[in-house]
Design a protein around this motif. Structure first.
Motif, PDB file in Angstrom:
ATOM      1  N   ALA A  73      20.413  66.765  87.734  1.00  3.83           N
ATOM      2  CA  ALA A  73      20.342  65.952  86.507  1.00  3.83           C
ATOM      3  C   ALA A  73      21.123  66.626  85.379  1.00  3.83           C
ATOM      4  N   LYS A  74      21.106  67.965  85.331  1.00  6.11           N
ATOM      5  CA  LYS A  74      21.881  68.673  84.298  1.00  6.11           C
ATOM      6  C   LYS A  74      23.379  68.479  84.569  1.00  6.11           C
ATOM      7  N   CYS A  75      23.791  68.507  85.845  1.00  8.72           N
ATOM      8  CA  CYS A  75      25.209  68.233  86.181  1.00  8.72           C
ATOM      9  C   CYS A  75      25.589  66.831  85.734  1.00  8.72           C
ATOM     10  N   ALA A 108       8.299  67.845  70.789  1.00  5.29           N
ATOM     11  CA  ALA A 108       6.941  68.365  70.962  1.00  5.29           C
ATOM     12  C   ALA A 108       6.897  69.438  72.044  1.00  5.29           C
ATOM     13  N   GLY A 109       8.021  69.714  72.668  1.00  6.95           N
ATOM     14  CA  GLY A 109       8.062  70.706  73.743  1.00  6.95           C
ATOM     15  C   GLY A 109       8.143  72.121  73.206  1.00  6.95           C
ATOM     16  N   ARG A 110       8.208  73.074  74.121  1.00  2.00           N
ATOM     17  CA  ARG A 110       8.178  74.488  73.728  1.00  2.00           C
ATOM     18  C   ARG A 110       9.397  74.849  72.896  1.00  2.00           C
ATOM     19  N   LEU A 111      10.595  74.573  73.391  1.00  2.00           N
ATOM     20  CA  LEU A 111      11.796  74.943  72.636  1.00  2.00           C
ATOM     21  C   LEU A 111      11.943  74.061  71.402  1.00  2.00           C
ATOM     22  N   GLY A 112      11.602  72.788  71.539  1.00  2.00           N
ATOM     23  CA  GLY A 112      11.651  71.887  70.389  1.00  2.00           C
ATOM     24  C   GLY A 112      10.786  72.399  69.247  1.00  2.00           C
ATOM     25  N   PHE A 152      17.070  69.004  92.338  1.00  2.00           N
ATOM     26  CA  PHE A 152      17.303  67.704  91.689  1.00  2.00           C
ATOM     27  C   PHE A 152      17.344  67.889  90.168  1.00  2.00           C
ATOM     28  N   TYR A 153      16.516  68.820  89.660  1.00  2.00           N
ATOM     29  CA  TYR A 153      16.523  69.130  88.224  1.00  2.00           C
ATOM     30  C   TYR A 153      17.912  69.606  87.796  1.00  2.00           C
ATOM     31  N   GLY A 154      18.500  70.507  88.576  1.00  2.00           N
ATOM     32  CA  GLY A 154      19.851  70.985  88.267  1.00  2.00           C
ATOM     33  C   GLY A 154      20.882  69.871  88.409  1.00  2.00           C
ATOM     34  N   THR A 205      11.522  63.456  67.952  1.00  2.00           N
ATOM     35  CA  THR A 205      10.980  62.455  68.873  1.00  2.00           C
ATOM     36  C   THR A 205      10.556  63.100  70.182  1.00  2.00           C
ATOM     37  N   ASP A 206       9.578  62.481  70.809  1.00  2.00           N
ATOM     38  CA  ASP A 206       9.077  62.940  72.109  1.00  2.00           C
ATOM     39  C   ASP A 206       8.188  61.819  72.641  1.00  2.00           C
ATOM     40  N   ILE A 207       7.823  61.933  73.918  1.00  2.00           N
ATOM     41  CA  ILE A 207       6.876  60.955  74.467  1.00  2.00           C
ATOM     42  C   ILE A 207       5.443  61.399  74.188  1.00  2.00           C
ATOM     43  N   ALA A 239       8.556  58.071  71.526  1.00  2.00           N
ATOM     44  CA  ALA A 239       9.388  57.131  72.292  1.00  2.00           C
ATOM     45  C   ALA A 239       9.704  57.733  73.655  1.00  2.00           C
ATOM     46  N   ASP A 240      10.031  56.830  74.588  1.00  2.00           N
ATOM     47  CA  ASP A 240      10.377  57.230  75.952  1.00  2.00           C
ATOM     48  C   ASP A 240      11.898  57.256  76.078  1.00  2.00           C
ATOM     49  N   LEU A 241      12.431  58.387  76.542  1.00  2.00           N
ATOM     50  CA  LEU A 241      13.882  58.522  76.715  1.00  2.00           C
ATOM     51  C   LEU A 241      14.441  57.446  77.640  1.00  2.00           C
ATOM     52  N   ALA A 242      13.610  56.944  78.548  1.00  2.00           N
ATOM     53  CA  ALA A 242      14.089  55.970  79.533  1.00  2.00           C
ATOM     54  C   ALA A 242      14.250  54.571  78.940  1.00  2.00           C
ATOM     55  N   HIS A 264      19.631  67.070  72.041  1.00  2.00           N
ATOM     56  CA  HIS A 264      18.867  66.444  73.132  1.00  2.00           C
ATOM     57  C   HIS A 264      18.197  67.495  74.023  1.00  2.00           C
ATOM     58  N   PHE A 265      16.891  67.698  73.780  1.00  2.00           N
ATOM     59  CA  PHE A 265      16.105  68.669  74.548  1.00  2.00           C
ATOM     60  C   PHE A 265      15.025  67.991  75.388  1.00  2.00           C
ATOM     61  N   GLY A 266      14.818  66.705  75.256  1.00  2.00           N
ATOM     62  CA  GLY A 266      13.759  66.029  75.996  1.00  2.00           C
ATOM     63  C   GLY A 266      14.101  65.899  77.473  1.00  2.00           C
ATOM     64  N   ALA A 267      13.165  66.212  78.328  1.00  2.00           N
ATOM     65  CA  ALA A 267      13.350  66.124  79.785  1.00  2.00           C
ATOM     66  C   ALA A 267      12.100  66.665  80.453  1.00  2.00           C
ATOM     67  N   ILE A 268      11.976  66.403  81.751  1.00  2.00           N
ATOM     68  CA  ILE A 268      11.031  67.183  82.548  1.00  2.00           C
ATOM     69  C   ILE A 268      11.732  68.502  82.832  1.00  2.00           C
ATOM     70  N   SER A 295      17.015  81.638  80.556  1.00  2.00           N
ATOM     71  CA  SER A 295      15.539  81.725  80.518  1.00  2.00           C
ATOM     72  C   SER A 295      15.086  81.931  79.088  1.00  2.00           C
ATOM     73  N   CYS A 296      14.650  80.881  78.443  1.00  2.00           N
ATOM     74  CA  CYS A 296      14.173  81.005  77.069  1.00  2.00           C
ATOM     75  C   CYS A 296      12.654  81.082  77.097  1.00  2.00           C
ATOM     76  N   ALA A 297      12.164  82.290  77.326  1.00  2.00           N
ATOM     77  CA  ALA A 297      10.736  82.580  77.421  1.00  2.00           C
ATOM     78  C   ALA A 297      10.622  84.098  77.329  1.00  2.00           C
TER      79      ALA A 297
HETATM   80  N1  NAD Z   1      12.814  76.860  78.612  1.00  2.00           N
HETATM   81  C1  NAD Z   1      13.891  77.257  79.264  1.00  2.00           C
HETATM   82  O1  NAD Z   1      14.051  78.429  79.586  1.00  2.00           O
HETATM   83  C2  NAD Z   1      14.968  76.250  79.611  1.00  2.00           C
HETATM   84  C3  NAD Z   1      16.019  76.660  80.438  1.00  2.00           C
HETATM   85  C4  NAD Z   1      17.041  75.756  80.721  1.00  2.00           C
HETATM   86  C5  NAD Z   1      17.006  74.481  80.186  1.00  2.00           C
HETATM   87  N2  NAD Z   1      15.951  74.108  79.405  1.00  2.00           N
HETATM   88  C6  NAD Z   1      15.928  72.727  78.893  1.00  2.00           C
HETATM   89  O2  NAD Z   1      15.528  72.724  77.540  1.00  2.00           O
HETATM   90  C7  NAD Z   1      14.795  71.537  77.250  1.00  2.00           C
HETATM   91  C8  NAD Z   1      13.463  71.895  76.625  1.00  2.00           C
HETATM   92  O3  NAD Z   1      12.753  72.762  77.500  1.00  2.00           O
HETATM   93  P1  NAD Z   1      11.265  73.242  77.176  1.00  2.00           P
HETATM   94  O4  NAD Z   1      11.095  74.555  77.852  1.00  2.00           O
HETATM   95  O5  NAD Z   1      11.000  73.120  75.730  1.00  2.00           O
HETATM   96  O6  NAD Z   1      10.445  72.157  78.003  1.00  2.00           O
HETATM   97  P2  NAD Z   1       9.139  71.320  77.569  1.00  2.00           P
HETATM   98  O7  NAD Z   1       8.625  70.684  78.795  1.00  2.00           O
HETATM   99  O8  NAD Z   1       8.200  72.174  76.777  1.00  2.00           O
HETATM  100  O9  NAD Z   1       9.757  70.197  76.589  1.00  2.00           O
HETATM  101  C9  NAD Z   1      10.364  69.032  77.059  1.00  2.00           C
HETATM  102  C10 NAD Z   1       9.825  67.870  76.255  1.00  2.00           C
HETATM  103  O10 NAD Z   1      10.428  66.657  76.749  1.00  2.00           O
HETATM  104  C11 NAD Z   1       9.454  65.646  76.655  1.00  2.00           C
HETATM  105  N3  NAD Z   1       9.699  64.531  77.577  1.00  2.00           N
HETATM  106  C12 NAD Z   1       9.537  64.529  78.939  1.00  2.00           C
HETATM  107  N4  NAD Z   1       9.759  63.299  79.426  1.00  2.00           N
HETATM  108  C13 NAD Z   1      10.070  62.498  78.356  1.00  2.00           C
HETATM  109  C14 NAD Z   1      10.373  61.131  78.224  1.00  2.00           C
HETATM  110  N5  NAD Z   1      10.414  60.303  79.281  1.00  2.00           N
HETATM  111  N6  NAD Z   1      10.618  60.655  76.981  1.00  2.00           N
HETATM  112  C15 NAD Z   1      10.585  61.452  75.900  1.00  2.00           C
HETATM  113  N7  NAD Z   1      10.291  62.792  75.970  1.00  2.00           N
HETATM  114  C16 NAD Z   1      10.027  63.284  77.180  1.00  2.00           C
HETATM  115  C17 NAD Z   1       8.131  66.324  77.006  1.00  2.00           C
HETATM  116  O11 NAD Z   1       7.019  65.613  76.505  1.00  2.00           O
HETATM  117  C18 NAD Z   1       8.310  67.710  76.375  1.00  2.00           C
HETATM  118  O12 NAD Z   1       7.685  67.793  75.111  1.00  2.00           O
HETATM  119  C19 NAD Z   1      14.682  70.765  78.566  1.00  2.00           C
HETATM  120  O13 NAD Z   1      15.727  69.807  78.638  1.00  2.00           O
HETATM  121  C20 NAD Z   1      14.909  71.846  79.607  1.00  2.00           C
HETATM  122  O14 NAD Z   1      15.440  71.316  80.806  1.00  2.00           O
HETATM  123  C21 NAD Z   1      14.932  74.951  79.111  1.00  2.00           C
END
Ligand code: NAD
Length: 279
Positions: A138-140, A10-14, A134-136, A31-33, A49-52, A69-73, A164-166
């Motif tokens: 988590a990626k490590c 449900a996220g931007r890249l997803g 801390f975000y970085g 899937t997404d939360i 669903a919750d990734l945790a 796997h794209f879900g994350a903060i 930067s995917c924007a």
């Molecule tokens: N956009 C970028 O430029 C960029 C750059 C580097 C890495 N990324 C990575 O790409 C992925 C997607 O990025 P995005 O820009 O689409 O971000 P986004 O925030 O739009 O999407 C992330 C999705 O993860 C979901 N999520 C968060 N916590 C969750 C949980 N506990 N359980 C299930 N789902 C959960 C959110 O609801 C959200 O829809 C992320 O992992 C991000 O770190 C993005």
């Protein structure tokens, strides 16, 4: 491929990936939360669903060939806020993939895993981890999970360090841009390359000023088509000169390299509102 799972759907890249990925498999599970997107593909099932939640992830990946796997903060935040979704969530995905005998995890890593390297260093995919937040971190952690599960359990991974995917809206992005079309190509190649083992690749378009070197990821066949140079003149004119001493300009992580731990880096990126909304 029979069954493919996408987290963060449900996220931007997803949102950009759901259509193309649904056409690569018989059964597509997103899937997404967050709540389900309105426009599900004919072969798409959505699971909230919750990734945790490890049990939920094990059930989700039953019968799957691969998970993307794209879900994350997607921003810097206090460690406690990232612990569930970004750290434990990553463990749960690799562990659930292992328990269900998946072939591969395709992972949205980030430049922020190596964000404290200097921008004047043209870093390769073998650059040592040097997180900027801390975000970085988590990626490590997730990249090291990918390495560990390949070495010890034979589970393949492709870790895509996205820059930067924007839309290009600041001078840094003239180097770091990953277009949506190139993102889709990158994920498709990460899925359909027959053998990847543990691979790391930078998610960046074919920018003249791309600050990273993908030559050791050539085997993935990722050949980006877009180039942010088309925006350079306009972006530089709009933004004026940048401070050559500021850490946000001298490090790969950009503003993430400059913020205090736990504070948002995205707030300093000047992203367009249409990039922040869900598509
Ligand atoms: N956009 C970028 O430029 C960029 C750059 C580097 C890495 N990324 C990575 O790409 C992925 C997607 O990025 P995005 O820009 O689409 O971000 P986004 O925030 O739009 O999407 C992330 C999705 O993860 C979901 N999520 C968060 N916590 C969750 C949980 N506990 N359980 C299930 N789902 C959960 C959110 O609801 C959200 O829809 C992320 O992992 C991000 O770190 C993005």
């Amino acid at each position: 491929m029979k069954k493919l799972v996408l987290t963060g759907a449900a996220g931007r890249l997803g949102s950009y990936l759901r259509g193309p990925l649904s056409r690569m498999c018989e059964e597509f599970v997103s899937t997404d939360i967050a709540e389900a997107p309105a426009d599900l593909a004919p072969n798409e099932t959505y699971v909230k669903a919750d990734l945790a939640d490890l049990d939920a992830m094990v059930t989700l990946l039953e019968g799957a060939d691969m998970v993307v796997h794209f879900g994350a903060i997607g921003d810097e935040a206090p460690f406690e806020a990232l612990l569930g979704p970004n750290f434990i969530g990553a463990y749960n995905i690799w562990e659930a993939a292992h328990r269900n005998n998946l072939r591969r995890v395709v992972y949205a890593s980030s430049i922020h895993a190596v964000g404290m390297h200097k921008k004047t260093d043209f870093i390769g995919t073998d650059a040592p981890h040097r997180p900027d937040t801390f975000y970085g971190l988590a990626k490590c952690f997730a990249e090291d999970l990918a390495s560990l599960y390949w070495d010890k359990r034979g589970l393949e991974s492709v870790c895509m360090r996205i820059l930067s995917c924007a839309q290009v809206s600041n001078p840094r992005a003239v180097g770091t841009w990953l277009s949506y079309d190139d993102l889709i190509q990158l994920v498709q190649r990460a899925i359909d390359t027959p053998v990847t083992g543990f691979s790391v690749v930078y998610g960046v378009s074919d920018n003249d000023r791309a600050p990273v070197d993908n030559s050791k990821a050539h085997h993935l066949g990722y050949r980006p088509k877009d180039n942010a140079e088309q925006f350079a003149e306009m972006i530089f004119a709009e933004n004026g000169p940048v401070d050559p001493q500021a850490p946000a300009n001298t490090h790969h992580g950009g503003p993430f390299a400059a913020v205090e731990l736990g504070n948002s880096g995205m707030a300093h990126l000047n992203l367009n509102s249409d990039d922040l909304g869900k598509t």
